[in-house]
Design an enzyme around this catalytic site. Structure first.
Site, PDB file in Angstrom:
ATOM      1  N   HIS A  51       0.854  -1.194   0.000  1.00  0.00           N
ATOM      2  CA  HIS A  51       0.000   0.000   0.000  1.00  0.00           C
ATOM      3  C   HIS A  51       0.886   1.240   0.000  1.00  0.00           C
ATOM      4  CE1 HIS A  51       0.829  -0.606   4.285  1.00  0.00           C
ATOM      5  NE2 HIS A  51       0.368   0.612   4.550  1.00  0.00           N
ATOM      6  N   HIS A  53       1.402   3.995   1.984  1.00  0.00           N
ATOM      7  CA  HIS A  53       1.930   4.769   3.102  1.00  0.00           C
ATOM      8  C   HIS A  53       3.461   4.891   3.020  1.00  0.00           C
ATOM      9  CE1 HIS A  53      -1.844   4.207   5.826  1.00  0.00           C
ATOM     10  NE2 HIS A  53      -1.973   5.207   4.968  1.00  0.00           N
ATOM     11  N   ASP A  55       5.904   4.943   5.118  1.00  0.00           N
ATOM     12  CA  ASP A  55       6.796   4.027   5.840  1.00  0.00           C
ATOM     13  C   ASP A  55       6.893   2.667   5.152  1.00  0.00           C
ATOM     14  OD1 ASP A  55       4.099   3.533   6.686  1.00  0.00           O
ATOM     15  OD2 ASP A  55       4.838   2.416   8.421  1.00  0.00           O
ATOM     16  N   HIS A  56       6.177   2.495   4.043  1.00  0.00           N
ATOM     17  CA  HIS A  56       6.268   1.284   3.220  1.00  0.00           C
ATOM     18  C   HIS A  56       6.853   1.563   1.835  1.00  0.00           C
ATOM     19  CE1 HIS A  56       3.667  -1.334   5.848  1.00  0.00           C
ATOM     20  NE2 HIS A  56       3.470  -0.135   6.355  1.00  0.00           N
ATOM     21  N   HIS A 105      -7.435  -0.654   5.724  1.00  0.00           N
ATOM     22  CA  HIS A 105      -6.392   0.244   6.222  1.00  0.00           C
ATOM     23  C   HIS A 105      -6.199   1.387   5.219  1.00  0.00           C
ATOM     24  CE1 HIS A 105      -2.781   1.421   8.382  1.00  0.00           C
ATOM     25  NE2 HIS A 105      -2.053   1.298   7.286  1.00  0.00           N
ATOM     26  N   ASP A 126      -0.174  -3.895   6.342  1.00  0.00           N
ATOM     27  CA  ASP A 126      -0.805  -3.406   7.570  1.00  0.00           C
ATOM     28  C   ASP A 126      -2.270  -3.811   7.670  1.00  0.00           C
ATOM     29  OD1 ASP A 126       1.598  -2.225   8.129  1.00  0.00           O
ATOM     30  OD2 ASP A 126       0.910  -0.161   7.944  1.00  0.00           O
ATOM     31  N   HIS A 164       4.861  -4.717  10.940  1.00  0.00           N
ATOM     32  CA  HIS A 164       5.224  -3.991  12.168  1.00  0.00           C
ATOM     33  C   HIS A 164       5.357  -4.945  13.336  1.00  0.00           C
ATOM     34  CE1 HIS A 164       4.635   0.199  10.761  1.00  0.00           C
ATOM     35  NE2 HIS A 164       3.717  -0.330   9.972  1.00  0.00           N
TER      36      HIS A 164
END
Length: 252
Positions: A51, A53, A55-56, A105, A126, A164
């Site tokens: 996805h 985001h 942090d990915h 998410h 996530d 995570h």
């Protein structure tokens, strides 16, 4: 045989590094630097994204420039060279991979199921966490409940590689939602021992999640009762129970 290991990033992210012989792929590289260190001079063939985001995805551009590698993921993400959508199939290390759309998410979220000689690996970003699930930033409770149901239907031996290290916090909530569940107590002790030695609590398995993850256990009486008590209302459907659990977890 594929070797899969976590590359820690930021405070609690895991970038999954897959390799076999001289072929290397990573999943959700939010940061390029730890990936480059992990490769130790070897070439990166490709990236899988679940996805959008940051942090990915934050390391994608730097890795793409350095290695001229493929980027597989949702079409919504800049830099993707192979857009993926629900039902797509592709080969990785010579093994079959299937794409599942799992919105909730985020709306563009996908999961990848890799079947390796009788072993099933799930890269779920996530959406599904160890003993938990992702927050609903873009999707609805109906979407997330459906997405989790799709993942829960995979074989129980499926290895679950989420993104995570949230396991202990999620298990604390699971214990509040279902305090009499001995599997949660046992899993909590094992997770504490792993983290005390700085070892990851992942991968999990679908079977473990079915026994300990409250978001996959909305049909169990104790979970229903706790969710209804928190909502202060009668909850009639699995989606209503899930939505109450998710709201409770958001402020837990």
């Amino acid at each position: 045989m594929i070797t899969i290991r976590p590359i820690p990033a930021f405070n609690d992210n895991y970038i999954w590094h897959l390799h076999q012989d001289r072929e290397h792929w990573v999943v959700d590289p939010g940061d390029a630097a730890p990936v480059i260190r992990s490769l130790d001079g070897q070439k990166l063939q490709g990236i899988l994204l679940t996805h959008h985001h940051l942090d990915h995805t934050g390391g994608v551009q730097a890795l793409k420039e350095k290695y001229d590698c493929e980027v597989f993921g949702p079409a919504s993400i800049q830099g993707v060279t192979r857009p993926l959508q629900d039902g797509d199939r592709f080969s990785l290390f010579g093994y079959d991979c299937e794409v599942l759309a799992v919105p909730g998410h985020t709306l563009d979220h996908i999961a990848v199921v890799l079947n390796e000689d009788g072993t099933t690996h799930l890269f779920c970003g996530d959406t599904l966490f160890a003993a938990g699930c992702g927050r609903l930033f873009e999707g609805t409770p109906q979407q997330m409940h459906h997405s989790l149901s799709r993942l829960a239907a995979l074989p129980e031996a499926t290895k679950v590689y989420c993104a995570h290290e949230y396991t202990l916090a999620n298990l604390a909530f699971a214990a509040a939602a279902e305090p009499e569940n001995p599997d949660i107590q046992e899993r909590t002790a094992a997770a504490r021992a792993a983290r005390a030695q700085n070892r990851p609590t992942l991968p999990s398995t679908i079977g473990t999640e079915l026994r300990t993850n409250p978001f996959l256990r909305t049909g169990f009486p104790e979970i229903r009762a706790k969710a209804a008590a928190h909502a202060g209302d009668t909850l009639k459907t699995p989606v209503e129970i899930f939505a109450s659990l998710r709201r409770w977890k958001d402020t837990f």
